[in-house]
Enzyme design. Structure first.
Site: not given
Ligand code: NOJ
Length: 561
Positions: A283, A222
């Site tokens: 991500e 993440d």
């Molecule tokens: C990316 C995640 O996909 C999202 O859902 C989240 O709010 C943010 N990162 C913070 O962790």
């Protein structure tokens, strides 16, 4: 890998070629909304386990589970209070073990979410940091600073949170006086870790090992471009309105700093030291040209490519969104990835029902009404295009049912922090619990009919049991396309990707050896040139396809002799 290795590592012995992730289809499970086994209206791990055969039959290779760890759920679990335990809402560690074991039995890999940029403010280490004095080792695990201004009443710098508002919150010290500020790039309940502190590195190495030991096949990382902040935490440049200025194609000053690459270089040997081809997918919302730095033999295995998701409907835009990432990934010998939907963006069945310039994030308000039929047709066509491309494809739960974004959620039931902080509709509309059975309570999501977000009536006809066996349904299109993708080896790079000319205007043509993928992005049906008119139809995204005729907003896979 031998059967003995498999028993020792928990990884499947027979499934998949080496480096399975290079062409895998990975299905994202958002555990809150997938399947609820105990009837409390919140999905859970036993619910996922019970539905794994559905995913095997769908034809995916792996699942990625969004966070199911202990969490107050202020950001749907992306606010982790304990990285090595399961939140009681979702079950127990034994349930996680059972899920992984059953998935492996069925030949499915399991990727878990890793959230290293921030924890929950309820994490015991943050609670200890709050209780400790400024300058203490406890505070140094997070990013605490003195405020600016005469009495420290101003935030340490001008950074703003991704969820809007200041990225800093001031704490009250033990003696009751206003004290230091802590950094949170997301919600106030998500304090950023201090990655300049070796103890944070050590802790996360332990988290990796914990889930690798339990048989996880990989991690979705993440905010993978976050973690390391620029030295001295300098102010960001602001524009005339006093807002942080982020030129097109760039990222805020607190993202994409080179130091973050060292974290992947630290993690890669750990992941690779486990048998069974474990992996990391990032991500990382970063400028395209930076992507090759994050992936490669010493960094992460792959990264999401969000350009395809953001590409506007049309030949030049979609072609560019395929060509560019392929070239970038090829340059470092990594596979690219494709994604059209996830738990953060407007579902693509709805997104394509708006003019191409419509935004993809921040959810949908009741006033924004899409062209539902157009959205469904284009979404199915875009899916067929995606599934024919080399690399791995990430699907988001419910897209195989053609689920729309739900706009009609009462504000008081919305949970997304961006809704509360920024006043945007927020991301709850793509997180509504799935419809499994038309005539069951909560459409089969939960045995009691409870559902943490209300499901719209339109879900009845989209339920999995209604679509199963109907060759015209979105579900059966996904099943057929996934089966053919596997049989034809379309995920692999062997045949390359060509963009032949000579097709009617508005038709995007992608050639993969003897397989042609044609997408008619125009407003009217077109006639295909002779050799293609004689080709065998493998799968179509919509009705009206006849020999040599491709209707508007429709894609086909054809095979030439
Ligand atoms: C990316 C995640 O996909 C999202 O859902 C989240 O709010 C943010 N990162 C913070 O962790």
């Amino acid at each position: 890998m031998t059967q003995l290795d498999s028993a020792l590592t928990g990884a499947p012995a027979t499934h998949g070629a080496p480096e399975w992730w290079r062409d895998a289809v990975v299905y994202q499970v958002y555990p809150r909304s997938f399947a609820d086994s105990d009837g409390d209206g919140m999905g859970d791990l036993p619910g996922v386990t019970a539905r794994l055969p559905y995913l095997r039959d769908l034809g995916v290779d792996a699942i990625w589970l969004s966070p199911f760890y202990t969490s107050p759920q202020h950001d749907g679990g992306y606010d982790v209070a304990d990285y090595t335990d399961v939140d009681p809402r979702f079950g127990s560690l034994a349930d996680a073990d059972a899920l992984i074991a059953r998935a492996h039995e069925l030949g499915l890999r399991v990727v878990v979410d890793l959230v290293p940029n921030h924890s929950s403010s309820e994490h015991v280490l943050f609670q200890q940091a709050l209780a400790a004095a400024p300058g203490s080792p406890e505070r140094d695990l997070y990013v605490f600073r003195e405020g600016r201004g005469e009495h420290g009443e101003l935030p340490p710098n001008n950074w703003t949170s991704i969820f809007h508002g200041p990225a800093w919150t001031r704490v009250t010290e033990a003696d009751g006086t206003p004290g230091q500020w802590y950094l949170h790039i997301f919600d106030t309940s998500q304090p950023d870790w201090n990655w300049d502190n070796p103890a944070v590195h050590e802790m996360f190495r332990g988290v990796l090992r914990f889930w690798l030991d339990r048989g996880a096949d990989g991690f979705r990382v993440d905010v993978a471009h976050g973690m390391v902040k620029p030295e001295g935490l300098p102010d960001a440049t602001v524009n005339a309105e006093g807002l942080i200025d982020i030129p097109e194609g760039e990222v805020p000053v607190y993202f994409d700093n080179d130091g973050v690459l060292d974290i992947y270089r630290e993690w890669r040997p750990i992941v690779d030291s486990y048998a069974g081809d474990r992996m990391m997918v990032l991500e990382a919302w970063i400028p395209e040209h930076r992507l090759p730095l994050y992936i490669g033999p010493e960094e992460a295995h792959q990264s999401f490519n969000f350009g395809f998701l953001q590409a506007r409907w049309g030949v030049p835009t979609m072609r560019a969104a395929i060509e560019k990432p392929l070239a970038l990934a090829d340059a470092v010998g990594a596979p690219t990835t494709w994604v059209l939907s996830n738990h953060d963006v407007i579902r693509h069945a709805t997104r394509y029902g708006f003019p191409p310039e419509h935004r993809f994030g921040e959810g949908l308000s009741r006033e924004e009404v899409p062209d539902t039929e157009l959205g469904r047709r284009r979404a199915r066509a875009a899916t067929l295009l995606m599934l024919a491309l080399p690399g791995s494809a990430y699907l988001y739960q419910g897209e195989e049912l053609g689920l729309p974004e739900v706009a009609d959620i009462p504000d008081e039931l919305r949970e997304d922090p961006s809704h509360h902080r920024a006043g945007v509709p927020g991301r709850d509309g793509c997180r509504v619990p799935l419809p499994w059975e038309k005539d069951a309570p909560a459409y089969g999501f939960s045995p009691t009919g409870a559902s943490w977000l209300p499901q719209p009536a339109v879900f009845a006809e989209l339920a999995a049991d209604v679509q199963a066996g109907d060759p015209t349904s979105t579900l059966e299109m996904y099943r057929l396309a996934l089966r053919l993708r596997g049989e034809l080896g379309l995920g692999r790079h062997v045949e390359g990707v060509e963009f032949p000319d000579g097709l009617p205007e508005g038709v995007l043509a992608v050639r993969r050896g003897s397989v042609w993928v044609l997408v008619n992005t125009g407003d009217a049906a077109v006639e295909l040139p002779a050799p293609l008119a004689a080709a065998t139809l493998l799968v179509a995204s919509g009705p009206g396809v006849a020999r040599g005729v491709l209707p508007a907003d429709t894609a086909v896979w054809l095979r030439t002799a």
